[in-house]
Design an enzyme around this catalytic site. Structure first.
Site, PDB file in Angstrom:
ATOM      1  N   MET A   1     -14.644 -12.334 -50.261  1.00 46.86           N
ATOM      2  CA  MET A   1     -14.414 -10.999 -49.771  1.00 46.86           C
ATOM      3  C   MET A   1     -14.006 -10.129 -50.967  1.00 46.86           C
ATOM      4  SD  MET A   1     -11.316  -9.677 -47.236  1.00 46.86           S
ATOM      5  CE  MET A   1     -10.943 -11.321 -46.812  1.00 46.86           C
ATOM      6  N   PRO A   2     -14.867  -9.216 -51.416  1.00 46.73           N
ATOM      7  CA  PRO A   2     -14.495  -8.328 -52.515  1.00 46.73           C
ATOM      8  C   PRO A   2     -13.396  -7.353 -52.094  1.00 46.73           C
ATOM      9  CG  PRO A   2     -16.873  -8.331 -52.170  1.00 46.73           C
ATOM     10  CD  PRO A   2     -16.253  -9.040 -51.015  1.00 46.73           C
ATOM     11  N   LEU A   3     -12.406  -7.199 -52.959  1.00 47.00           N
ATOM     12  CA  LEU A   3     -11.335  -6.237 -52.743  1.00 47.00           C
ATOM     13  C   LEU A   3     -11.281  -5.332 -53.966  1.00 47.00           C
ATOM     14  CD1 LEU A   3      -8.788  -5.069 -51.389  1.00 47.00           C
ATOM     15  CD2 LEU A   3      -7.491  -6.886 -52.533  1.00 47.00           C
ATOM     16  N   SER A  37     -17.576  -7.574 -45.535  1.00 51.95           N
ATOM     17  CA  SER A  37     -16.567  -8.290 -46.322  1.00 51.95           C
ATOM     18  C   SER A  37     -15.918  -7.412 -47.395  1.00 51.95           C
ATOM     19  CB  SER A  37     -17.200  -9.516 -46.992  1.00 51.95           C
ATOM     20  OG  SER A  37     -18.058  -9.118 -48.035  1.00 51.95           O
ATOM     21  N   ARG A  39     -13.598  -4.684 -49.019  1.00 51.60           N
ATOM     22  CA  ARG A  39     -12.337  -4.000 -48.762  1.00 51.60           C
ATOM     23  C   ARG A  39     -12.086  -3.020 -49.904  1.00 51.60           C
ATOM     24  NH1 ARG A  39     -13.636  -6.672 -45.025  1.00 51.60           N
ATOM     25  NH2 ARG A  39     -12.395  -8.188 -43.863  1.00 51.60           N
TER      26      ARG A  39
END
Length: 64
Positions: A1-3, A37, A39
């Site tokens: 999940m990229p943040l 995914s 954020r």
């Protein structure tokens, strides 16, 4: 999940911040991450608490 976390000085409208978040989200999707995914977190910092070159952003603005 990229943040993706972005720190930015206070002073933009909600619309400007929403546009920024949307553009960053789109860029990460184009990079290959699934949209659900991604954020994006924006932290607004008061200009008095942002120091650059030994001077706060508030001090720089007051000197103009």
């Amino acid at each position: 999940m990229p943040l993706v976390e972005i720190s930015i000085a206070e002073g933009r409208t909600e619309e400007q911040l929403r546009d920024l978040m949307g553009r960053v989200h789109t860029a990460i999707e184009e990079w290959g991450a699934p949209g659900q995914s991604v954020r994006v977190l924006v932290r607004e910092v008061p200009p008095a608490l942002w120091l650059s070159g030994g001077v706060t952003l508030a001090e720089k603005a007051a000197a103009k």
